[in-house]
Scaffold this motif. Structure first.
Motif, mmCIF file in Angstrom:
data_model
loop_
_atom_site.group_PDB
_atom_site.id
_atom_site.type_symbol
_atom_site.label_atom_id
_atom_site.label_comp_id
_atom_site.label_asym_id
_atom_site.label_seq_id
_atom_site.Cartn_x
_atom_site.Cartn_y
_atom_site.Cartn_z
ATOM 1 N N VAL A 88 50.437 69.625 12.960
ATOM 2 C CA VAL A 88 50.181 68.523 13.874
ATOM 3 C C VAL A 88 49.425 67.465 13.081
ATOM 4 O O VAL A 88 48.347 67.721 12.551
ATOM 5 C CB VAL A 88 49.367 68.988 15.101
ATOM 6 N N GLU A 89 50.042 66.281 12.953
ATOM 7 C CA GLU A 89 49.449 65.211 12.145
ATOM 8 C C GLU A 89 48.656 64.233 13.018
ATOM 9 O O GLU A 89 49.131 63.828 14.084
ATOM 10 C CB GLU A 89 50.544 64.439 11.393
ATOM 11 N N PHE A 90 47.479 63.873 12.524
ATOM 12 C CA PHE A 90 46.620 62.927 13.225
ATOM 13 C C PHE A 90 46.232 61.776 12.307
ATOM 14 O O PHE A 90 46.163 61.938 11.083
ATOM 15 C CB PHE A 90 45.316 63.600 13.662
ATOM 16 N N MET A 115 49.837 61.742 15.726
ATOM 17 C CA MET A 115 50.869 60.886 15.149
ATOM 18 C C MET A 115 52.236 61.540 15.273
ATOM 19 O O MET A 115 53.176 60.954 15.773
ATOM 20 C CB MET A 115 50.550 60.576 13.697
ATOM 21 N N GLU A 116 52.362 62.769 14.786
ATOM 22 C CA GLU A 116 53.642 63.476 14.941
ATOM 23 C C GLU A 116 53.428 64.951 14.663
ATOM 24 O O GLU A 116 52.391 65.363 14.153
ATOM 25 C CB GLU A 116 54.705 62.914 13.976
ATOM 26 N N MET A 117 54.439 65.741 15.015
ATOM 27 C CA MET A 117 54.393 67.152 14.672
ATOM 28 C C MET A 117 55.564 67.457 13.746
ATOM 29 O O MET A 117 56.688 67.046 14.004
ATOM 30 C CB MET A 117 54.486 68.017 15.918
ATOM 31 N N ASN A 118 55.286 68.180 12.658
ATOM 32 C CA ASN A 118 56.347 68.609 11.749
ATOM 33 C C ASN A 118 56.659 70.071 12.044
ATOM 34 O O ASN A 118 55.790 70.932 11.925
ATOM 35 C CB ASN A 118 55.924 68.423 10.292
ATOM 36 N N THR A 119 57.901 70.320 12.449
ATOM 37 C CA THR A 119 58.262 71.657 12.940
ATOM 38 C C THR A 119 58.845 72.513 11.818
ATOM 39 O O THR A 119 59.928 73.083 11.955
ATOM 40 C CB THR A 119 59.276 71.525 14.098
HETATM 41 MG MG MG Z 1 54.354 62.575 8.838
#
Ligand code: MG
Ligand code: ADP
Ligand code: ADP
Length: 481
Positions: free
Chosen positions: A277-279, A289-293
């Motif tokens: 989980v990016e912040f 900001m987004e989640m990388n799965t």
């Molecule tokens: Mg990213």
């Protein structure tokens, strides 16, 4: 989803991450199957896997064909596929196809990949779960008028971003309406070309934020834990160069808040497998900001500070096993740093520098880990990412970790191509970096660090001399032809 033991696994990727997965399989007593296209014929991961299959002359097509790869897994008796990062790792259709054919996809469900891969949908999901998101448009932008209206509402500067973007591409900053008119069609065209989707959205541009992301693990029994954060603020053009765990620039309270938010985010979608989980951090403010799965390039530093083998855990989770760790079992020790050694020329605008590695001598010693698929004589193909080696160091204190990183770069010999290694020495010596005071603008704001060649590092001179002296023994110098 029914889960079953994994005996044999197809690696739908190449290079260092394929080798990383081969290693995890070997330790888990799982047979590994590699795939390769012509330029990867002599890849280290191909030699190291238990079996390998040729996918044709086209450098990329074989790695990007979901149906062909799932069929190959079935034909070769694999019960699972690990997608690595990049390529098909965040392709929901691929995960769905695996499920249809009874092959375990090592990652979250197709539904979760889809939900989180679409950045506007992910933002909506997070808002519903009470995770603060970067201020921005509620959905995708409909047209230029909509974009201009949203920009006025959000307030400049803003970012126009590709909804299905990744790898730092399809992101442009606008400081006024004029720039929105110019950049809006550009992002659409970039997004269409790179991601096959023309959808774009808008976010407030957080000026000089820190990029802090949290590693999480979730299993099929509803357990979700976090493994602390990584600071990925040292970036060039939205792409990570140096990653650090834990972040030297947040306190225990912020660390706890971030961990809790990440667990809440992952739990909200019933996340299974490893994920990030990016912040963005702006002073005390934190924004999702987004989640990388998927497994990330920089998962290594989390492994170094926690001792948890994340790829091995992915395999266990995919087989339906319950997480071995509760949140309280996870602790961290010291600092780990990863330097992405790219085959690029920092003095020439980071132009890719592919070709033959004429000599490679790996750094070693205490606290040093190298994840790479290169070797002396290896030809780095021009068709893929320019990252050719991940140099990971660990030590108990931040100061010692920096010293170790510098020493490890000095240890390394990598000839035949240009790399970012010497440039990183300059970053490691910069006083702001050493103080743990840097944000995503650090690289752009210090172009003077690119002029390293004019001032040769003294230890480099000493090592060059040592190399010359020992060259006749064929030990440390250039490879003898
Ligand atoms: Mg990213
Ligand atoms: P990480 O967050 O793991 O560091 P990066 O954003 O650097 O990941 O991307 C890892 C790899 O995956 C890179 O090779 C990048 O080019 C590629 N990549 C990431 N997202 C996408 C995407 N949506 N489409 C294509 N390639 C992607
Ligand atoms: P990707 O999927 O390509 O990784 P991200 O949304 O994670 O894209 O953004 C990549 C990088 O771009 C971030 O780490 C950050 O440096 C920058 N960035 C993205 N969105 C913003 C924003 N709203 N404000 C400031 N910087 C941003």
């Amino acid at each position: 989803m029914t889960r079953k033991k994994i005996n044999k696994l197809l690696i739908a990727n190449r290079g260092e991450i394929a080798l990383r997965i081969v290693r995890a399989c070997a330790e888990a007593n799982i047979r590994s199957v590699a795939i390769y296209t012509e330029p990867d014929r002599y890849g280290l991961y191909v030699k190291r896997a238990n079996e390998s299959y040729f996918l044709g002359d086209d450098p990329l097509a074989g790695y990007l064909d979901p149906l062909r790869l799932v069929n190959l897994a079935v034909e070769t008796g694999c019960d699972a596929i690990h997608p690595g990062y990049g390529f098909l790792s965040e392709n929901a259709q691929f995960a769905r196809l695996c499920r249809m054919k009874g092959v375990t996809f090592v990652g979250p469900s197709a539904e979760v990949i889809h939900k989180m891969g679409d950045k506007t949908q992910a933002r909506a999901t997070m808002t519903a779960a009470k995770v603060p998101v970067t201020p921005g448009s509620e959905g995708n932008l409909e047209n230029l008028d909509d974009a201009l209206k949203e920009a006025e509402r959000i307030g400049f500067p803003i970012m126009i971003k590709a909804t299905s973007g990744g790898g730092g591409r399809g992101i442009r900053r606008c400081d006024n309406a004029e720039e929105v008119r110019k950049q809006y069609p550009r992002v659409i065209s970039e997004a269409t070309k790179a991601f096959g989707s023309a959808e774009v959205f808008m976010e407030k541009c957080i000026v000089n934020p820190r990029h802090i992301e949290v590693q999480i693990l979730g299993d099929s029994h509803g357990n979700v834990i976090h493994l602390f954060e990584r600071d990925c603020s040292v970036q060039r053009r939205n792409q990570k160069l140096i990653e650090i765990a834990p972040s030297p620039q947040i306190d225990e309270q912020q660390r706890k808040t971030l961990g809790d938010l990440a667990v809440r985010a992952a739990s909200a979608v019933g996340y299974e497998s490893a994920g990030t989980v990016e912040f963005l951090l702006d002073g005390e403010d934190m924004y999702f900001m987004e989640m990388n799965t998927r497994i990330q390039v920089e998962h290594t530093i989390t492994e170094q500070i926690t001792g948890v083998d994340l790829v091995r855990e992915q395999l266990r989770i995919a087989a339906g096993e319950e997480l071995r760790y509760k949140q309280d079992d996870i602790s961290y020790r010291g600092f780990a740093m990863q330097l992405r050694i790219n085959a690029e020329d920092p003095k020439n605008d980071f132009l890719p520098s592919f070709g033959r590695v004429t000599h490679y001598y790996a750094p070693g010693g205490p606290g040093v880990r190298v994840d790479t698929a290169i070797y002396t004589g290896y030809e780095i193909p021009p068709y893929f990412d320019s990252m050719c080696l991940k140099l990971i160091v660990w030590s108990l204190s931040w100061e010692d970790t920096i010293a170790r990183a510098k020493r490890a770069i000095d240890d390394m010999r990598l000839h035949g191509i240009k790399t970012t290694a010497a440039y990183y020495q300059q970053i490691l010596e910069h006083e702001d970096f050493r103080r743990g005071d840097f944000d995503t603008s650090f690289v752009a704001e210090h172009p003077e660090l690119l002029k390293y060649s004019e001032k040769r590092h003294p230890s480099e001179v000493a090592l060059a001399l040592a190399a010359a002296i020992t060259a006749h023994a064929g030990w440390y110098g250039e490879e003898k032809q």
